[in-house]
Design a protein around this motif. Structure first.
Motif, PDB file in Angstrom:
ATOM      1  N   PRO A  45       0.794  -1.240   0.000  1.00 27.81           N
ATOM      2  CA  PRO A  45       0.000   0.000   0.000  1.00 27.81           C
ATOM      3  C   PRO A  45       0.823   1.286   0.000  1.00 27.81           C
ATOM      4  O   PRO A  45       0.473   2.226  -0.739  1.00 27.81           O
ATOM      5  CB  PRO A  45      -0.861  -0.141   1.268  1.00 27.81           C
ATOM      6  N   PRO A  46       1.934   1.412   0.768  1.00 27.51           N
ATOM      7  CA  PRO A  46       2.728   2.639   0.669  1.00 27.51           C
ATOM      8  C   PRO A  46       3.326   2.860  -0.715  1.00 27.51           C
ATOM      9  O   PRO A  46       3.437   4.003  -1.181  1.00 27.51           O
ATOM     10  CB  PRO A  46       3.830   2.443   1.719  1.00 27.51           C
ATOM     11  N   VAL A  47       3.732   1.760  -1.387  1.00 27.37           N
ATOM     12  CA  VAL A  47       4.268   1.882  -2.748  1.00 27.37           C
ATOM     13  C   VAL A  47       3.207   2.453  -3.672  1.00 27.37           C
ATOM     14  O   VAL A  47       3.467   3.369  -4.471  1.00 27.37           O
ATOM     15  CB  VAL A  47       4.756   0.509  -3.259  1.00 27.37           C
ATOM     16  N   VAL A  48       1.998   1.915  -3.563  1.00 26.49           N
ATOM     17  CA  VAL A  48       0.899   2.376  -4.413  1.00 26.49           C
ATOM     18  C   VAL A  48       0.531   3.817  -4.089  1.00 26.49           C
ATOM     19  O   VAL A  48       0.361   4.653  -4.991  1.00 26.49           O
ATOM     20  CB  VAL A  48      -0.321   1.446  -4.245  1.00 26.49           C
ATOM     21  N   PHE A  49       0.414   4.132  -2.781  1.00 25.81           N
ATOM     22  CA  PHE A  49       0.031   5.487  -2.385  1.00 25.81           C
ATOM     23  C   PHE A  49       1.038   6.518  -2.871  1.00 25.81           C
ATOM     24  O   PHE A  49       0.673   7.529  -3.491  1.00 25.81           O
ATOM     25  CB  PHE A  49      -0.100   5.577  -0.866  1.00 25.81           C
ATOM     26  N   LEU A  50       2.326   6.299  -2.599  1.00 25.03           N
ATOM     27  CA  LEU A  50       3.346   7.268  -3.003  1.00 25.03           C
ATOM     28  C   LEU A  50       3.440   7.360  -4.521  1.00 25.03           C
ATOM     29  O   LEU A  50       3.655   8.444  -5.071  1.00 25.03           O
ATOM     30  CB  LEU A  50       4.697   6.888  -2.406  1.00 25.03           C
ATOM     31  N   GLY A  51       3.289   6.220  -5.201  1.00 25.90           N
ATOM     32  CA  GLY A  51       3.329   6.240  -6.664  1.00 25.90           C
ATOM     33  C   GLY A  51       2.226   7.080  -7.261  1.00 25.90           C
ATOM     34  O   GLY A  51       2.416   7.736  -8.292  1.00 25.90           O
ATOM     35  N   MET A  52       1.059   7.102  -6.620  1.00 21.27           N
ATOM     36  CA  MET A  52      -0.055   7.923  -7.097  1.00 21.27           C
ATOM     37  C   MET A  52       0.077   9.365  -6.631  1.00 21.27           C
ATOM     38  O   MET A  52      -0.144  10.307  -7.401  1.00 21.27           O
ATOM     39  CB  MET A  52      -1.380   7.343  -6.592  1.00 21.27           C
ATOM     40  N   ALA A  53       0.426   9.570  -5.345  1.00 18.02           N
ATOM     41  CA  ALA A  53       0.418  10.911  -4.758  1.00 18.02           C
ATOM     42  C   ALA A  53       1.485  11.812  -5.347  1.00 18.02           C
ATOM     43  O   ALA A  53       1.315  13.035  -5.389  1.00 18.02           O
ATOM     44  CB  ALA A  53       0.608  10.806  -3.243  1.00 18.02           C
ATOM     45  N   ARG A  54       2.592  11.254  -5.815  1.00 18.42           N
ATOM     46  CA  ARG A  54       3.711  12.053  -6.316  1.00 18.42           C
ATOM     47  C   ARG A  54       3.538  12.470  -7.765  1.00 18.42           C
ATOM     48  O   ARG A  54       4.355  13.228  -8.287  1.00 18.42           O
ATOM     49  CB  ARG A  54       5.019  11.266  -6.177  1.00 18.42           C
ATOM     50  N   ARG A  55       2.490  11.975  -8.461  1.00 14.55           N
ATOM     51  CA  ARG A  55       2.335  12.248  -9.890  1.00 14.55           C
ATOM     52  C   ARG A  55       0.993  12.911 -10.167  1.00 14.55           C
ATOM     53  O   ARG A  55       0.007  12.651  -9.474  1.00 14.55           O
ATOM     54  CB  ARG A  55       2.420  10.940 -10.690  1.00 14.55           C
ATOM     55  N   PRO A  56       0.926  13.737 -11.204  1.00 16.39           N
ATOM     56  CA  PRO A  56      -0.381  14.276 -11.620  1.00 16.39           C
ATOM     57  C   PRO A  56      -1.300  13.138 -12.057  1.00 16.39           C
ATOM     58  O   PRO A  56      -0.866  12.158 -12.674  1.00 16.39           O
ATOM     59  CB  PRO A  56      -0.032  15.180 -12.808  1.00 16.39           C
ATOM     60  N   LEU A  57      -2.580  13.259 -11.737  1.00 17.87           N
ATOM     61  CA  LEU A  57      -3.533  12.196 -12.034  1.00 17.87           C
ATOM     62  C   LEU A  57      -3.612  11.907 -13.528  1.00 17.87           C
ATOM     63  O   LEU A  57      -3.745  10.747 -13.936  1.00 17.87           O
ATOM     64  CB  LEU A  57      -4.915  12.588 -11.505  1.00 17.87           C
ATOM     65  N   VAL A  58      -3.501  12.951 -14.339  1.00 22.90           N
ATOM     66  CA  VAL A  58      -3.592  12.757 -15.783  1.00 22.90           C
ATOM     67  C   VAL A  58      -2.456  11.893 -16.310  1.00 22.90           C
ATOM     68  O   VAL A  58      -2.582  11.211 -17.329  1.00 22.90           O
ATOM     69  CB  VAL A  58      -3.612  14.133 -16.503  1.00 22.90           C
ATOM     70  N   ARG A 169     -12.491  -2.974   1.851  1.00 23.65           N
ATOM     71  CA  ARG A 169     -11.512  -3.589   2.752  1.00 23.65           C
ATOM     72  C   ARG A 169     -10.196  -3.906   2.057  1.00 23.65           C
ATOM     73  O   ARG A 169      -9.270  -4.402   2.694  1.00 23.65           O
ATOM     74  CB  ARG A 169     -12.091  -4.882   3.349  1.00 23.65           C
ATOM     75  N   ASN A 170     -10.114  -3.632   0.756  1.00 22.90           N
ATOM     76  CA  ASN A 170      -8.904  -3.948  -0.001  1.00 22.90           C
ATOM     77  C   ASN A 170      -7.880  -2.824   0.185  1.00 22.90           C
ATOM     78  O   ASN A 170      -8.109  -1.692  -0.248  1.00 22.90           O
ATOM     79  CB  ASN A 170      -9.256  -4.099  -1.491  1.00 22.90           C
ATOM     80  N   PRO A 171      -6.731  -3.101   0.833  1.00 30.36           N
ATOM     81  CA  PRO A 171      -5.776  -2.027   1.116  1.00 30.36           C
ATOM     82  C   PRO A 171      -5.159  -1.429  -0.137  1.00 30.36           C
ATOM     83  O   PRO A 171      -4.803  -0.239  -0.148  1.00 30.36           O
ATOM     84  CB  PRO A 171      -4.715  -2.714   1.987  1.00 30.36           C
ATOM     85  N   LEU A 172      -5.024  -2.207  -1.206  1.00 28.38           N
ATOM     86  CA  LEU A 172      -4.442  -1.673  -2.438  1.00 28.38           C
ATOM     87  C   LEU A 172      -5.404  -0.700  -3.114  1.00 28.38           C
ATOM     88  O   LEU A 172      -4.988   0.345  -3.629  1.00 28.38           O
ATOM     89  CB  LEU A 172      -4.081  -2.810  -3.395  1.00 28.38           C
ATOM     90  N   VAL A 173      -6.684  -1.033  -3.107  1.00 31.59           N
ATOM     91  CA  VAL A 173      -7.678  -0.125  -3.677  1.00 31.59           C
ATOM     92  C   VAL A 173      -7.758   1.154  -2.855  1.00 31.59           C
ATOM     93  O   VAL A 173      -7.795   2.271  -3.389  1.00 31.59           O
ATOM     94  CB  VAL A 173      -9.045  -0.816  -3.764  1.00 31.59           C
ATOM     95  N   MET A 174      -7.777   1.020  -1.525  1.00 29.35           N
ATOM     96  CA  MET A 174      -7.868   2.191  -0.660  1.00 29.35           C
ATOM     97  C   MET A 174      -6.615   3.067  -0.761  1.00 29.35           C
ATOM     98  O   MET A 174      -6.703   4.299  -0.732  1.00 29.35           O
ATOM     99  CB  MET A 174      -8.090   1.756   0.790  1.00 29.35           C
ATOM    100  N   ALA A 175      -5.443   2.439  -0.882  1.00 29.46           N
ATOM    101  CA  ALA A 175      -4.208   3.208  -1.060  1.00 29.46           C
ATOM    102  C   ALA A 175      -4.240   3.972  -2.377  1.00 29.46           C
ATOM    103  O   ALA A 175      -3.769   5.111  -2.466  1.00 29.46           O
ATOM    104  CB  ALA A 175      -2.997   2.282  -1.014  1.00 29.46           C
ATOM    105  N   THR A 176      -4.816   3.351  -3.400  1.00 29.01           N
ATOM    106  CA  THR A 176      -4.950   4.015  -4.690  1.00 29.01           C
ATOM    107  C   THR A 176      -5.873   5.229  -4.592  1.00 29.01           C
ATOM    108  O   THR A 176      -5.558   6.317  -5.094  1.00 29.01           O
ATOM    109  CB  THR A 176      -5.493   3.030  -5.738  1.00 29.01           C
ATOM    110  N   VAL A 177      -7.022   5.054  -3.949  1.00 27.96           N
ATOM    111  CA  VAL A 177      -7.981   6.152  -3.794  1.00 27.96           C
ATOM    112  C   VAL A 177      -7.349   7.295  -3.012  1.00 27.96           C
ATOM    113  O   VAL A 177      -7.469   8.476  -3.383  1.00 27.96           O
ATOM    114  CB  VAL A 177      -9.259   5.646  -3.095  1.00 27.96           C
ATOM    115  N   ALA A 178      -6.638   6.965  -1.914  1.00 21.54           N
ATOM    116  CA  ALA A 178      -5.985   8.001  -1.107  1.00 21.54           C
ATOM    117  C   ALA A 178      -4.912   8.730  -1.905  1.00 21.54           C
ATOM    118  O   ALA A 178      -4.798   9.964  -1.850  1.00 21.54           O
ATOM    119  CB  ALA A 178      -5.379   7.381   0.150  1.00 21.54           C
ATOM    120  N   GLY A 179      -4.122   7.981  -2.682  1.00 19.80           N
ATOM    121  CA  GLY A 179      -3.072   8.594  -3.497  1.00 19.80           C
ATOM    122  C   GLY A 179      -3.643   9.486  -4.575  1.00 19.80           C
ATOM    123  O   GLY A 179      -3.105  10.575  -4.855  1.00 19.80           O
ATOM    124  N   MET A 180      -4.748   9.049  -5.196  1.00 18.11           N
ATOM    125  CA  MET A 180      -5.392   9.869  -6.221  1.00 18.11           C
ATOM    126  C   MET A 180      -5.933  11.161  -5.619  1.00 18.11           C
ATOM    127  O   MET A 180      -5.790  12.244  -6.203  1.00 18.11           O
ATOM    128  CB  MET A 180      -6.523   9.080  -6.884  1.00 18.11           C
TER     129      MET A 180
END
Length: 314
Positions: A45-58, A169-180
């Motif tokens: 989840p941290p990998v996914v979150f940081l990968g999303m949060a550090r980049r523009p959504l587009v 309840r899926n941590p990867l999906v939730m990490a993605t949503v938070a990062g986005m």
């Protein structure tokens, strides 16, 4: 060839180390479950979150990539249903699991570590997006089908409710949503959060790969080899071929994203299919055989894909 030596061999060597640890009883079933939970809930989840949060959504929501990767996957899913029905006349629940095994790529436990090793953090976006597709779309599709089959009479509403709860309840999906959400807000990631996520995320690659080997050590190859053969052929040959056609010939993708789609489509069957099989008590032994066989064969096929495309950069 350098991609095979520098990336593929270390990746499969870690999987082999996990497999030997399981076969030699250095680590047992309890260790396998604990390591899988650590990777699933704390490291990825941290990998996914940081990968999303550090980049523009587009930059992340690449719709041609989604079309190529998901389009080929759904095509293989439908092909597997047809082949399973024509060859084996299985009941719908089994047909659903055959199809899932034939198209479900191991993007989380294997794709993300592989892309970290091959392309670095800057090249993670395709692997993260593919993992979201696998977790949200394909697991959701499988759960809907199995719920509808096993809860006949309760209606699709209950099935969809169960799917929604599972995704929440899926941590990867939730990490993605938070990062986005973080990316859309345009906020900088605080240094302590960045450091914490980086430290935990650094363990994701080796731990996930080791967990694959440890998981495979306890899985018997107890299935009809002809049946496992066509499932593995769909997964490791037809799915990347269809993805290549869509990514390079049909949809407007730049070379790195197109190659990433093909590599990710060529990953072996993901371990989450075994979780689904166990949850619904259907196709369990044959699912473990498909995971084991596809992972072993992918040593050759995935190495070939890396040798072909690893020169590309994000």
């Amino acid at each position: 060839m350098s991609a095979v030596v520098n990336v593929a061999i270390p990746v499969f060597a870690i999987i082999l180390a996990g497999y030997l640890a399981g076969r030699l009883r250095i680590l047992g079933d309890a260790a396998s479950e604990a390591l899988n939970r650590f990777v699933y809930f704390f490291a990825l989840p941290p990998v996914v979150f940081l990968g999303m949060a550090r980049r523009p959504l587009v930059e992340i929501l690449n719709w041609p990539f989604i079309g190529a990767f998901l389009g080929a996957m759904l095509a293989v899913y439908a092909m597997a249903w047809a082949i399973g029905f024509l060859l084996h006349r299985e009941r719908p629940a089994v047909l659903s699991m055959q199809a899932l095994n034939a198209c479900f790529a191991n993007t989380g436990y294997m794709g993300i570590p592989l892309f970290l090793a091959a392309f670095g953090e800057a090249g993670l976006a395709p692997a993260i997006l593919a993992t979201v597709i696998m977790s949200a779309v394909m697991v959701g599709l499988a759960v809907v089908v199995l719920e509808l089959v096993q809860s006949a009479g309760n209606g699709p509403g209950r099935a969809l409710l169960d799917v929604g709860r599972a995704l929440l309840r899926n941590p990867l999906v939730m990490a993605t949503v938070a990062g986005m959400a973080w990316s859309v807000a345009g906020l900088a990631v605080p240094v302590p959060v960045d450091n914490l996520g980086s430290l935990l995320g650094a363990s994701a690659g080796p731990c996930a790969l080791f967990a694959i080997g440890l998981f495979l050590a306890g899985r018997p190859l107890a299935a009809d080899l002809a049946e496992i053969g066509w499932i593995v052929a769909l997964k490791l040959l037809w799915q990347p071929l269809l993805t290549w056609w869509l990514a390079f010939r049909v949809l407007p993708l730049d070379p790195y994203w197109a190659a990433s789609a093909v590599i990710l489509a060529g990953l072996p069957t993901g371990a989450l299919t075994f979780v689904v099989a166990q949850q619904y008590r259907v196709y369990v032994e044959r699912t473990s055989a498909a995971i084991l066989a596809s992972t072993v064969v992918s040593v050759v096929t995935l190495s070939a894909l890396l040798a072909t495309y690893a020169h590309l950069t994000p």
